[in-house]
Scaffold this active site. Sequence first.
Site, mmCIF file in Angstrom:
data_model
loop_
_atom_site.group_PDB
_atom_site.id
_atom_site.type_symbol
_atom_site.label_atom_id
_atom_site.label_comp_id
_atom_site.label_asym_id
_atom_site.label_seq_id
_atom_site.Cartn_x
_atom_site.Cartn_y
_atom_site.Cartn_z
ATOM 1 N N ARG A 1 0.796 -1.174 -0.218
ATOM 2 C CA ARG A 1 -0.064 0.135 -0.035
ATOM 3 C C ARG A 1 0.815 1.113 -0.108
ATOM 4 O O ARG A 1 0.726 1.950 -0.731
ATOM 5 C CB ARG A 1 -0.994 -0.092 1.175
ATOM 6 C CG ARG A 1 -1.568 1.222 1.550
ATOM 7 C CD ARG A 1 -2.172 0.766 3.006
ATOM 8 N NE ARG A 1 -2.832 -0.336 3.213
ATOM 9 C CZ ARG A 1 -4.317 -0.503 3.403
ATOM 10 N NH1 ARG A 1 -4.917 0.392 3.268
ATOM 11 N NH2 ARG A 1 -4.653 -1.864 3.420
ATOM 12 N N THR A 2 1.722 1.353 0.978
ATOM 13 C CA THR A 2 2.771 2.487 0.929
ATOM 14 C C THR A 2 3.488 2.640 -0.190
ATOM 15 O O THR A 2 3.685 3.848 -0.831
ATOM 16 C CB THR A 2 3.260 2.648 2.296
ATOM 17 O OG1 THR A 2 2.445 2.263 3.465
ATOM 18 C CG2 THR A 2 4.227 3.973 2.556
ATOM 19 N N LYS B 1 23.029 -7.700 9.180
ATOM 20 C CA LYS B 1 23.655 -6.278 9.705
ATOM 21 C C LYS B 1 23.832 -5.352 8.708
ATOM 22 O O LYS B 1 23.079 -4.979 7.832
ATOM 23 C CB LYS B 1 24.892 -6.715 10.615
ATOM 24 C CG LYS B 1 24.474 -7.550 11.796
ATOM 25 C CD LYS B 1 25.348 -7.634 12.583
ATOM 26 C CE LYS B 1 25.053 -8.411 13.820
ATOM 27 N NZ LYS B 1 26.125 -9.034 14.491
ATOM 28 N N ARG C 1 11.295 2.353 4.046
ATOM 29 C CA ARG C 1 10.585 1.560 5.064
ATOM 30 C C ARG C 1 11.486 0.430 5.683
ATOM 31 O O ARG C 1 12.116 -0.447 5.104
ATOM 32 C CB ARG C 1 9.446 1.158 4.735
ATOM 33 C CG ARG C 1 8.795 0.123 5.904
ATOM 34 C CD ARG C 1 7.340 -0.257 5.492
ATOM 35 N NE ARG C 1 6.676 1.110 5.850
ATOM 36 C CZ ARG C 1 5.307 0.957 5.893
ATOM 37 N NH1 ARG C 1 4.562 -0.278 5.809
ATOM 38 N NH2 ARG C 1 4.631 1.961 6.032
#
Lengths: 453, 191, 318
Positions: C55-56, C83, C105
């Site tokens: 969605r984003t 990492k 994100r």
Amino acid sequence: MSDLRTSAHAGSKRTVIRNAKLLGNDLADVVIEGPVIVGVELPGLTDVTDATVIEADGLILLPGFVDLHTHLREPGREDAETVESGTRAAALGGFTAVHAMANTDPVADTAGVVEQVWRLGREAGWCEVRPVGAVTTGLAGKQLAELGAMADSAAQVRVFSDDGKCVDDAVMMRRALEYVKAFDGVIAQHAQEPRLTEGAQMNEGALSGILGLRGWPAVAEEAIIARDVLLAEHVGSRLHVCHVSTAGSVELIRWAKAKGVDVTAEVTPHHLLLTDDLAASYDPHFKVNPPLRSAADVAALRQGLADGTIDAVATDHAPHPVEDKECEWSAAAFGMLGLETAFSVVVESMVNTGLLDWEGVADRMSWRPAAIGLVAGQGRPIEVGEPANLTLVDPNATWTVRASELASRSRNTPYRERQLPGRVISTIFRGRVVVTDSQAVEQSDELVRSSGA
Amino acid sequence: MSSGRTRTVLEASDIDRVLTRISHEITERAKGASDLVVLGIQTRGVPLAQRIARRIEEFEGQHVPVGALDITMYRDDLRLRPARPLESTQLPDMGIDGRTVVLVDDVLFSGRTVRAALDALGELGRPRIVRLAVLVDRGHRQLPIRADYVGKNLPTSMEESVRVRVREIDGEDLVTLTKSPPKPVGGGDAA
Amino acid sequence: MNKHLLSAGDLSHEDALLILDTAAQLARVADRPVKKLPTLRGRTVVNLFFEDSTRTRISFEAAAKRLSADVINFSAKGSSVSKGESLKDTALTLEAMGADAVVVRHGSSGAPHRLASAGWINASVVNAGDGTHEHPTQALLDAFTLREKLANGQGDLAGKNVTIVGDVLHSRVARSNVLLLDTLNANVTLVAPPTLLPVGVQDWPCSISYDLDAPLGDCDAVMMLRVQGERMNDSYFPTAREYSRRYGLDTRRMSLLPEHSIIMHPGPMNRGMEITADVADSKRSVIVEQVANGVSVRMAVLYLLLGGIPEEGGATNE
């Protein structure tokens, strides 16, 4: 930087330190022959023929520092540090003895591993290495390690710790406290209730809520300390508390001591200086366990060290390779370097604030830690006949910490590009000058061997 | 503020007369007002467009749709300054397809604003004809663009700046010419 | 506005209004025959998503494309095991590809901060959600929606009462919203069981209530946060049933709201948990509009970050 202070006389076995202020008080010349102090005289009266001379005007002579808490990483994580590089860093920091924590790979839970570490220390020759034995095998908390075997080994282990992990099982802690009485050992507890700190990243407080980082509440440390001091009292044992980090912990230790409990405690230099608001940068160089806390905690720790509630400064030197600190916070390793900056941080936080005088520094960085670890020959008075484990410091020097210039194999210091006060100028280990003009002096194997255990 | 000599080029009454003449010229050429849409280029072109549209309505007796066009997103000099705030683009309900669009701006200078307006217009629809009306043409074109209706031709040098003030935004109607290097801020100094 | 958008707390009142006003203008693009503006032509926007979020990601992609930017989608499942390889090396690759903006994100709070400050990339960094820390564009689209519905699409949200309900402790949407709504002068009330409120929340610029019914009579908007049922396994609440009984928005509670109140949710919804199906589908719910507004707001953010040269310091424009 000071001018060259040492004029070495080749082949000389005699060293004279001239015009030093002993413990910040009287001026004296100190004469060392072999591993022993042979003279402490009024300045100017000493014969310096055939001697290596160290000019010490304006400098302060302290007993060699003893670190109760260091991670040398060898065996297992030689990419981060080795016994050689770590003890070199220790010597540069003015330490003549370090306790090497047991969370290596393999864990130091047998006579074999502790003897290996002890031997590596002797071969490197920078300072005395006192291996710490694990309390439980594999640090798993399930079964006592062979504490007796480690105590009887060549390494003569007296301090036992599962540091990195907490001995959280109450029965296990009780048994360990009881068992080590047989050889005058001490359990050094890493106080961290595991269930209250699962996935914890930083001090739990107003900032952790804002930054979205899971909190490590003070109560997780204090609850374990409260339990352990009561256990130690009940079974009549010595207890040592590692890296105390909260005001509440200081209060508990003060209360326990007042009751007569045989408890000692240490604090790291970084907990005397740095606070949790450094985490707002999300720079993992400030990620450590126990975490940096609030300004009120820092103030209480300083007060506790000043009044002796906290007995010792212990670095918890924790080297980590670059990639473990160059990532996002939650993926980064916990820990900071400490050996080379410890003295300066103590000067900034305790001496320059008037909380501790030079005798106090000697007490917290040498006398008491040596007593806690039962390290014979360290933390001794600066007198004729005593072993020559000494540190010469310039209280007025300042220096800028450059990560790439540190002797440690790793670079994870929280003081990068920071100017710090006070400098270790010279370190003398068993009569050998291992650090001169703040630089390490390479030692020949022969010289190292000849100075004995 | 300007440090050089300032002189008035058009006073309020001059501006009124000029707008009236332009309005007549528009309807003369278009032979009436039937498919006109008058669009003002933000910022000061907008009230000028409204005044023109009202005048045409008065003497043709016909409603003239009027709107506003913000050309910020189409400028070719965006990367030279920090991002500018946007103003509104409002087209009349019937749109611009197939109609005669008259773009209105206060000052015509390099022509870049009008080029941007033509690009913007092209993505809003397909007018049949596009004409340009400006209050002042100060010369120094950098693109092959010319106005169809000009209030005043004002030859200027690059060291001079033209400033247009309109009642609806600045509280008065006035066009001035100042001798000093042009500054990036200020009224109506179109790029 | 400065070079990055990492936290809603970095936006001044002026910055926030600029974004909302710009978004209002850009919203019109959706109504045009040609839904495009040429402004970011030739710029490259990379969607760097370490956490799944269709969605984003689609919203940012649409926003960038409507401004004619080139979009590259990079879906990396970063684990704590890899990492530095996840973040640093990925960043260096993007820099080599000439990214102008990186929309990131990540599951780790602070990862966008590291990207913006570690010196690995020169691009502008837009935080599209980092761990439990912040989600600034979500707060912006929420504020835009509130403004449209409650304030005629103009000015700020002075005097408006907004109630935010749910797992505040783990919610980046809550943190960003509290900060931005306070900047826009709204009155915020957080409602949650005590276990789902962070330590120190009493110092946040909002009120707290453990009871959902109490603030409803007076509120202009209710924002429901997603609550994961699995939290009951860590004893944040005893059962999903008890949670929804005490903190779920159902028809009865909806009837307590004033006439004009709206219901919001950042999505995805857990129908039956924090919000019942009836309420989610009711006329008061603006959940679908929030999504549409997301594109306009993200267009505004990308335009203001990339549409000109970066500003020194604060929010002033010419």
